[in-house]
Design an enzyme around this catalytic site. Structure first.
Site, PDB file in Angstrom:
ATOM      1  N   CYS A   1     -35.082 -21.977   7.760  1.00 25.21           N
ATOM      2  CA  CYS A   1     -35.117 -23.458   7.804  1.00 25.21           C
ATOM      3  C   CYS A   1     -34.563 -23.971   9.123  1.00 25.21           C
ATOM      4  CB  CYS A   1     -34.362 -24.090   6.643  1.00 25.21           C
ATOM      5  SG  CYS A   1     -35.039 -23.681   5.054  1.00 25.21           S
TER       6      CYS A   1
ATOM      7  N   ASP B   1     -22.339 -31.067   9.318  1.00 29.37           N
ATOM      8  CA  ASP B   1     -22.992 -30.340   8.237  1.00 29.37           C
ATOM      9  C   ASP B   1     -22.181 -29.055   8.013  1.00 29.37           C
ATOM     10  OD1 ASP B   1     -24.447 -28.481   6.830  1.00 29.37           O
ATOM     11  OD2 ASP B   1     -26.312 -28.770   7.940  1.00 29.37           O
TER      12      ASP B   1
ATOM     13  N   LYS C   1     -22.996 -22.528  -2.018  1.00 26.99           N
ATOM     14  CA  LYS C   1     -22.666 -21.583  -0.937  1.00 26.99           C
ATOM     15  C   LYS C   1     -21.169 -21.296  -0.922  1.00 26.99           C
ATOM     16  CE  LYS C   1     -26.442 -23.420   1.842  1.00 26.99           C
ATOM     17  NZ  LYS C   1     -27.504 -22.436   1.929  1.00 26.99           N
TER      18      LYS C   1
ATOM     19  N   GLN D   1     -22.442 -24.152   5.921  1.00 29.42           N
ATOM     20  CA  GLN D   1     -22.116 -22.739   6.175  1.00 29.42           C
ATOM     21  C   GLN D   1     -20.658 -22.543   6.568  1.00 29.42           C
ATOM     22  OE1 GLN D   1     -24.029 -20.264   5.528  1.00 29.42           O
ATOM     23  NE2 GLN D   1     -25.896 -21.397   5.137  1.00 29.42           N
TER      24      GLN D   1
ATOM     25  N   HIS E   1     -30.217 -26.890  10.803  1.00 23.03           N
ATOM     26  CA  HIS E   1     -31.062 -26.647   9.622  1.00 23.03           C
ATOM     27  C   HIS E   1     -31.996 -27.858   9.467  1.00 23.03           C
ATOM     28  CE1 HIS E   1     -31.897 -26.314   5.272  1.00 23.03           C
ATOM     29  NE2 HIS E   1     -31.509 -25.056   5.356  1.00 23.03           N
TER      30      HIS E   1
HETATM   31  N1  PMP Z   1     -27.380 -27.084   6.366  1.00 20.49           N
HETATM   32  C1  PMP Z   1     -27.165 -25.783   6.567  1.00 20.49           C
HETATM   33  C2  PMP Z   1     -26.487 -25.336   7.835  1.00 20.49           C
HETATM   34  C3  PMP Z   1     -27.564 -24.858   5.600  1.00 20.49           C
HETATM   35  O1  PMP Z   1     -27.362 -23.564   5.799  1.00 20.49           O
HETATM   36  C4  PMP Z   1     -28.194 -25.320   4.422  1.00 20.49           C
HETATM   37  C5  PMP Z   1     -28.671 -24.352   3.359  1.00 20.49           C
HETATM   38  N2  PMP Z   1     -29.346 -23.241   3.828  1.00 20.49           N
HETATM   39  C6  PMP Z   1     -28.380 -26.687   4.261  1.00 20.49           C
HETATM   40  C7  PMP Z   1     -27.952 -27.538   5.244  1.00 20.49           C
HETATM   41  C8  PMP Z   1     -29.010 -27.252   3.041  1.00 20.49           C
HETATM   42  O2  PMP Z   1     -28.207 -26.986   1.943  1.00 20.49           O
HETATM   43  P1  PMP Z   1     -28.733 -27.275   0.455  1.00 20.49           P
HETATM   44  O3  PMP Z   1     -30.068 -26.594   0.365  1.00 20.49           O
HETATM   45  O4  PMP Z   1     -27.711 -26.648  -0.414  1.00 20.49           O
HETATM   46  O5  PMP Z   1     -28.826 -28.756   0.316  1.00 20.49           O
END
Ligand code: PMP
Length: 406
Positions: free
Chosen positions: A365, A201, A227, A204, A124
């Site tokens: 993203c 990270d 999430k 997910q 991401h």
């Molecule tokens: N890493 C991953 C794998 C994600 O899916 C996301 C959210 N789509 C993020 C980071 C960022 O998370 P947040 O927007 O809640 O900070």
């Protein structure tokens, strides 16, 4: 979980009971954010209705209650991810802020020109751009693990990237776009063997897999509350004590200090050193309530339910004429990406939305991933514990209709 138990679980989510565009809501955008159970909404309302006060300044009853709830939320998170100590749990706004904290604090103070940071193609942007900013300022270099044709990390290539210059390996536990579950234990062990630190990270992963940071062996683990059936604006960075203690503060202000004078300032102990300013108290309490919701249900059972439903979804998608699955990873959690021949994903999503079916389209993203796949984006259905076969059947029926029509 039998149907009746699942029905009871689902009925705890008020947002799922609504109609959208005249149809019952089929919510399949859980990788973006999950819906919230009633008890989380109530925990937040209760805090604001009865205990609202600032924390760590317990000169009165409300402040005492708020502090107790806030700190016991930290303990709940620590137990949930099997962290050895609650003071290793740092509250952040989410995964993004947690990764930025490590990048700005550890990265800027430790990295030197020529040092290497290893990321993967499926990251991401939140696990790419913070490192690019740090690399620009320190002269560190970013190395990228490629994917194989199925959307799994190429582990041989990964091992080939590691060396004496590798200082950090930072990868997703689960890909938000393809659903790939990365072999994080193996990734961490190989990084450790060359003396590199590791950040996982877990944005997910936390809702879909059992997470044990000690079993993974990583140095840092990041995730977001929203999430995980919790509120937005709250997340967690977990880190090992000895590292967090060595790292300099990254944001400054109240709470994070020990003594302040114009001659100089000393800093608070963990975790407060990294928590400048009034924290998101209601968010932490809401997140703890979300974790209680999961642990009361039996997480292992939820993981099994979702895994079976994901298999059912993937098998059904394979039957839709003209549908191409994007990524066929060995192990998958949460998200499934696909494209329909001759239909632009945005048009398809609009037609699905008209039937009450919510999913996400676009690059998720993860633009470098899309580039490596040679596509602009995908349609992504992502599951949560409250989804069932009826949701999947509704999506599949709508996709069959679209496929027939076009
Ligand atoms: N890493 C991953 C794998 C994600 O899916 C996301 C959210 N789509 C993020 C980071 C960022 O998370 P947040 O927007 O809640 O900070």
């Amino acid at each position: 979980m039998n149907q009746q138990q699942h029905g009871r679980l689902r009925s705890q989510f008020p947002a799922l009971a609504q109609k959208v565009n005249g149809h019952p809501l089929i919510y399949l955008d859980n990788a973006a954010t999950t819906q919230k159970p009633q008890r989380v909404l109530e925990a937040i309302a209760r805090y604001y209705s009865t205990d609202n006060a600032n924390v760590h300044r317990a000169a009165h009853a409300l402040s005492g209650r708020a502090t107790l709830a806030f700190e016991s939320a930290r303990e709940t998170v620590a137990r949930f991810i099997k962290a050895p100590r609650p003071q290793e749990v740092i509250w952040t706004r989410g995964t993004t802020e947690a990764i930025n904290l490590v990048a700005q604090s550890w990265g800027l103070s430790e990295l030197q020109a020529g040092d290497e940071i290893v990321l993967s193609t499926l990251e991401h942007h939140a696990n790419i751009v913070p490192w690019q900013l740090v690399a620009q300022r320190t002269g560190a270099l970013i190395r990228v693990i490629p994917l194989d044709k199925n959307g799994d990390l190429d582990m041989d290539a990964y091992l080939g990237l590691l060396g004496t210059r590798t200082r950090l390996v930072s990868v997703a536990h689960v890909s938000n776009a393809l659903g790939t579950v990365n072999p994080v234990k193996e990734i961490v062990a190989a990084a450790k063997a060359v003396g590199a630190l590791t950040l996982i990270d877990g944005a997910q992963a936390v809702a879909h897999l059992e997470v044990d940071v000690q079993a993974i062996g990583c140095d840092f683990y990041a995730f977001s509350g929203h999430k995980l059936y919790g509120p937005t604006g709250i997340g967690v960075l977990w880190g090992r004590t000895e590292l967090l203690e060595r790292m300099p503060p990254w944001q400054a202000g109240g709470e994070m200090i020990d003594r302040v004078s114009f001659a100089g300032t000393t800093f608070n102990v963990l975790p407060f050193k990294f928590e400048a300013g009034t924290p998101h108290i209601a968010g932490a309490i809401g997140l703890a309530s979300a974790i209680d919701f999961i642990t009361d249900l039996d997480k292992a059972e939820l993981v099994r339910h979702e895994a079976a439903l994901t298999d059912y979804l993937v098998a059904g998608l394979r039957q839709v004429p003209g549908l191409r699955l994007i990524g066929e990873p060995r192990q998958r959690a949460g998200a499934v990406s696909f494209l329909l021949d001759d239909i632009h994903p945005q048009d398809a999503a609009t037609l699905l939305d008209m039937q009450g079916i919510a999913l996400r389209v676009g690059h998720h993203c993860a633009m470098p991933l899309m580039e490596s796949l040679g596509i602009g984006g995908t349609m992504r259905a992502s599951l949560a514990c409250y989804n069932d076969r009826d949701d999947v059947d509704a999506l599949l029926a709508a996709l069959h209709k679209l496929s027939d029509f076009f």
